[in-house]
Enzyme design. Sequence first.
Site: not given
Ligand code: FAD
Length: 392
Positions: A43-44, A110, A213, A291
Amino acid sequence: MFLSDGCGAMIANMDVTVLGGGIGGLACACALAQRGARVRVLEQAPALQEVGAGIQISANGLAVLRALGLEPAFLARSTGNGAVELRQGQNGARLIRMAMDPGAFRFVHRADMIDILAEGARAAGVTVETGRRVAAVNLESSGARLDFADGTGETVPLLVAADGVRSVVRPVIDGVATPFFTGQVAWRALIPGTEGAPEARVYVGPGRHLVRYPLAGRGVINLVGVEERAEWAEETWHSPADPAQFRAAFAGFCDGVQRDLALVDQVHLWGLFRHRVAETWHRGQVALLGDAAHPTLPFMAQGANLALEDAWVLADCLAQRPVDQALPMYQEKRRARVARAIAAANDNARNYHLSKWWQVGPAHTALRMLDRVAPSAMVRKFDWLYRHDVTA
Ligand SMILES: Cc1cc2nc3c(=O)[nH]c(=O)nc-3n(C[C@H](O)[C@H](O)[C@H](O)COP(=O)(O)OP(=O)(O)OC[C@H]3O[C@@H](n4cnc5c(N)ncnc54)[C@H](O)[C@@H]3O)c2cc1C
């Protein structure tokens, strides 16, 4: 809670590196380690952390938490959602109230979600290395070469890229794709308060809506306001904005909304971008997850839920098949469902924001009629999404 003997045979004792300690990365690390893999998360950030905001977890995400053995911790720190009410923004009048199953739809902070997943992962033997920013990734025959921002580097045999919407890995797997700004921004704030029922209210108006909420365990209320506007905003949770501008964007909304907005002292602004779902989710010994493969607009509250689903399915495929078969199997099981969910979120963006008078009147009348005859029909329409169980 864990798989029966032998189910994790293919992955047992394999070294897996997960890039990204967000919701998807930690869930996948936990699922892989529970199947016997030796897992490391890179993790960065200097510590596992999350922005101050709520998310909604629906039954499909909860199924994964249950299968990981994390349901008790999650239930203890989340709030059940008893209903979703759509209200007219300007006068606060109710359009429709949809009863929800509070056991299946839950609100959580979160940071609590990250804590729960991190504790589960560590308990399964995962090591988490923070302050490890990967600057570049290259595919090699023996795995993936990681070049860190601090100038060091290493080659890992199997990489799960859960590095979010700005993934450094996705371009290597799927090529460069340019997202487009939807012309919508999301304001996000927490205000103090515990009053009100454990349910979501959505105030809708022309070109904007505001979701509210409670996060009961934290004594705060989560506000997300989405506004259509031409002015671009960055795609990040970390962009601070001016509370006065948030208030101005919803100035025409009813008194209840104004009381909430008056309590906002910190707000962040997130530009909403449309990304295409990656065509290719894997190459060599590398797979994309969450994502990194498929950012979504927030209008079905599914980004984190889909990341949890991906995590389970990827670990399951790797437990059953050698890597060269497991990764295509993972993509095959996930891509169509994810694309359908994201298309539904794109459609919902339009539905909330009808802006022409000849659209608004009939749509609101139809909602009021539906409220009288079959309010649950709106939720049941999405059973294919919310009630799906990838662990079944
Ligand atoms: C306004 C808004 C509301 C939302 N509400 C909801 C909701 O109610 N319910 C829901 O299911 N989803 C919701 N989402 C979407 C949700 O937040 C994301 O889809 C989810 O967090 C994706 O998880 P992830 O683990 O794929 O990515 P992330 O949570 O983005 O995690 C990626 C991780 O990788 C790390 N990282 C990135 N690049 C590097 C690198 N080069 N080297 C080392 N580490 C790195 C980052 O620091 C981070 O910790 C919402 C989004 C938005 C914008």
